[in-house]
Design a protein around this motif. Sequence first.
Motif, PDB file in Angstrom:
ATOM      1  N   ARG A 222       0.830  -1.218   0.000  1.00 53.55           N
ATOM      2  CA  ARG A 222       0.000   0.000   0.000  1.00 53.55           C
ATOM      3  C   ARG A 222       0.856   1.257   0.000  1.00 53.55           C
ATOM      4  N   ASN A 223       2.104   1.145   0.411  1.00 53.69           N
ATOM      5  CA  ASN A 223       2.990   2.301   0.500  1.00 53.69           C
ATOM      6  C   ASN A 223       4.010   2.356  -0.631  1.00 53.69           C
ATOM      7  N   LEU A 224       3.812   1.536  -1.642  1.00 55.59           N
ATOM      8  CA  LEU A 224       4.660   1.563  -2.835  1.00 55.59           C
ATOM      9  C   LEU A 224       3.792   1.965  -4.015  1.00 55.59           C
ATOM     10  N   MET A 225       4.309   2.843  -4.849  1.00 53.84           N
ATOM     11  CA  MET A 225       3.545   3.367  -5.973  1.00 53.84           C
ATOM     12  C   MET A 225       4.115   2.861  -7.293  1.00 53.84           C
ATOM     13  N   LEU A 226       3.211   2.506  -8.192  1.00 49.85           N
ATOM     14  CA  LEU A 226       3.611   2.086  -9.536  1.00 49.85           C
ATOM     15  C   LEU A 226       3.849   3.348 -10.367  1.00 49.85           C
ATOM     16  N   THR A 227       5.091   3.564 -10.758  1.00 50.37           N
ATOM     17  CA  THR A 227       5.453   4.748 -11.539  1.00 50.37           C
ATOM     18  C   THR A 227       6.160   4.299 -12.815  1.00 50.37           C
ATOM     19  N   ALA A 228       6.484   5.266 -13.654  1.00 47.86           N
ATOM     20  CA  ALA A 228       7.139   4.945 -14.920  1.00 47.86           C
ATOM     21  C   ALA A 228       8.552   4.429 -14.706  1.00 47.86           C
ATOM     22  N   GLY A 229       9.190   4.799 -13.599  1.00 51.75           N
ATOM     23  CA  GLY A 229      10.535   4.339 -13.304  1.00 51.75           C
ATOM     24  C   GLY A 229      10.548   3.384 -12.130  1.00 51.75           C
ATOM     25  N   LYS A 230      11.400   3.669 -11.165  1.00 55.01           N
ATOM     26  CA  LYS A 230      11.477   2.838  -9.968  1.00 55.01           C
ATOM     27  C   LYS A 230      10.219   3.011  -9.121  1.00 55.01           C
ATOM     28  N   PRO A 231       9.915   2.025  -8.274  1.00 57.05           N
ATOM     29  CA  PRO A 231       8.744   2.171  -7.402  1.00 57.05           C
ATOM     30  C   PRO A 231       8.841   3.423  -6.543  1.00 57.05           C
ATOM     31  N   GLY A 232       7.721   4.113  -6.399  1.00 64.01           N
ATOM     32  CA  GLY A 232       7.673   5.242  -5.481  1.00 64.01           C
ATOM     33  C   GLY A 232       7.464   4.726  -4.069  1.00 64.01           C
ATOM     34  N   VAL A 233       8.123   5.335  -3.101  1.00 66.86           N
ATOM     35  CA  VAL A 233       8.065   4.889  -1.706  1.00 66.86           C
ATOM     36  C   VAL A 233       7.419   5.987  -0.865  1.00 66.86           C
ATOM     37  N   LEU A 234       6.364   5.619  -0.127  1.00 66.38           N
ATOM     38  CA  LEU A 234       5.621   6.558   0.708  1.00 66.38           C
ATOM     39  C   LEU A 234       5.673   6.146   2.178  1.00 66.38           C
ATOM     40  N   ASP A 235       5.176   7.035   3.040  1.00 66.89           N
ATOM     41  CA  ASP A 235       4.869   6.726   4.444  1.00 66.89           C
ATOM     42  C   ASP A 235       6.090   6.243   5.230  1.00 66.89           C
ATOM     43  N   PHE A 236       7.190   6.943   5.078  1.00 66.47           N
ATOM     44  CA  PHE A 236       8.470   6.520   5.654  1.00 66.47           C
ATOM     45  C   PHE A 236       8.843   7.291   6.913  1.00 66.47           C
ATOM     46  N   GLN A 237       7.930   8.100   7.433  1.00 65.36           N
ATOM     47  CA  GLN A 237       8.277   9.027   8.508  1.00 65.36           C
ATOM     48  C   GLN A 237       8.653   8.340   9.816  1.00 65.36           C
ATOM     49  N   ASP A 238       8.305   7.063   9.982  1.00 62.91           N
ATOM     50  CA  ASP A 238       8.631   6.341  11.214  1.00 62.91           C
ATOM     51  C   ASP A 238       9.894   5.504  11.077  1.00 62.91           C
ATOM     52  N   ALA A 239      10.714   5.794  10.073  1.00 60.42           N
ATOM     53  CA  ALA A 239      11.906   4.993   9.808  1.00 60.42           C
ATOM     54  C   ALA A 239      12.864   4.991  10.991  1.00 60.42           C
ATOM     55  N   VAL A 240      13.520   3.838  11.162  1.00 59.41           N
ATOM     56  CA  VAL A 240      14.456   3.646  12.268  1.00 59.41           C
ATOM     57  C   VAL A 240      15.661   2.842  11.762  1.00 59.41           C
ATOM     58  N   TYR A 241      16.577   2.579  12.665  1.00 59.89           N
ATOM     59  CA  TYR A 241      17.767   1.768  12.367  1.00 59.89           C
ATOM     60  C   TYR A 241      17.637   0.496  13.194  1.00 59.89           C
ATOM     61  N   GLY A 242      17.411  -0.643  12.493  1.00 61.26           N
ATOM     62  CA  GLY A 242      17.130  -1.846  13.264  1.00 61.26           C
ATOM     63  C   GLY A 242      17.239  -3.124  12.459  1.00 61.26           C
ATOM     64  N   PRO A 243      16.513  -4.169  12.855  1.00 64.71           N
ATOM     65  CA  PRO A 243      16.692  -5.528  12.308  1.00 64.71           C
ATOM     66  C   PRO A 243      16.527  -5.606  10.795  1.00 64.71           C
ATOM     67  N   ILE A 244      17.437  -6.306  10.160  1.00 64.30           N
ATOM     68  CA  ILE A 244      17.490  -6.339   8.706  1.00 64.30           C
ATOM     69  C   ILE A 244      16.298  -7.059   8.081  1.00 64.30           C
ATOM     70  N   ALA A 245      15.668  -7.972   8.798  1.00 64.09           N
ATOM     71  CA  ALA A 245      14.566  -8.755   8.222  1.00 64.09           C
ATOM     72  C   ALA A 245      13.215  -8.056   8.354  1.00 64.09           C
TER      73      ALA A 245
END
Length: 343
Positions: A193-216
């Motif tokens: 739901r937070n990835l957008m289909l665009t003409a190029g690479k996928p658009g990425v949304l809703d990232f405001q809660d990003a953190v540094y943590g587990p790789i999986a």
Amino acid sequence: MQRLNVLKTWLATRFPQTDIQVEFAAADADFRRYFRAIFPDGTSRIVMDAPPEKMNTDAYVHAREVFAMVHVPAILDRDREQGLMLLEDLGKVTFLAALEHDTRREVHKMLLLEAIDTLIEIQSGSREGVLPPYDEALLARELNLFPEWFCDKEIGKPLNFAQRKVWGEMSRVLLDAALAQPKVYVHRDYIVRNLMLTAGKPGVLDFQDAVYGPIAYDLVSLLRDAFIEWDEAFVLDLVIRYWEKARAAGLPVPDSIDDFYRAFEWMGVQRHLKVAGIFARLYHRDGKEKYRPEIPRFIKYLKRTTRRYGELAPLYGLLVELVGKDETDAELQSSYPVLGFKG
């Protein structure tokens, strides 16, 4: 309506004497809403409405800078005091809509591999100290949404003394497993739901809660989704493909796919417990019904995983005590003879 008037007035001051049509675009689980501003020449922008008394958009701006290596919306204008932001419009087609429109397995695989490539690009730029840590305190707060909102409010079964003891022991096991994982940038809601289909690479949304943590974490968010579900063999194939691509990119994944898949599944348990709690809270506290029907999917995810690993058997038993047995429990336990996974 008052916030919409504030938004329209703000647009009018930014684009005087311009006939701008404003239509609703989307809403988040929190207090943010998005509107599409359509200009006379047919171009459009997205206006984020984040009421300043309830939301702080500084985290969004910072995370957008951190994730600038992928296709995130450009910030075209911002009024911090009013909680308004003018963003690049990445279109109307989410990955979820594309996947629901075309149900062919090969199409799903193609789109999910694009999402995996984008995820690896994000993770490859990771540096410690740039984003907040996904530390034990945050992981534990998320876990405890399950007894507080799912057990107490959704099913009306507060944990008794014996159940609280099991919950405490299982929480410790899950926290230790999550904290032992190598750390990278974590979007924290990397779903279709937070990835957008665009003409190029996928658009990425809703990232405001990003953190540094587990790789999986982000991979399990992508492949064990709230609104769309794939069979176990399909998910396993994509996990292996991620692992191969991540190794080639020099990311700190385990040398053994067995070890990585275990980390993926156990990270999923933490996330599924959190999401079940969040969706229950959205309904019982905030009156938002949209997410409540998806809670059973996460209970199914939880049962499938916890019955597969002996160390998690007490948590499976607790789930059965809380919600009973259903068709999930009657299914044959998945087996992976090549990888040798055992329950």
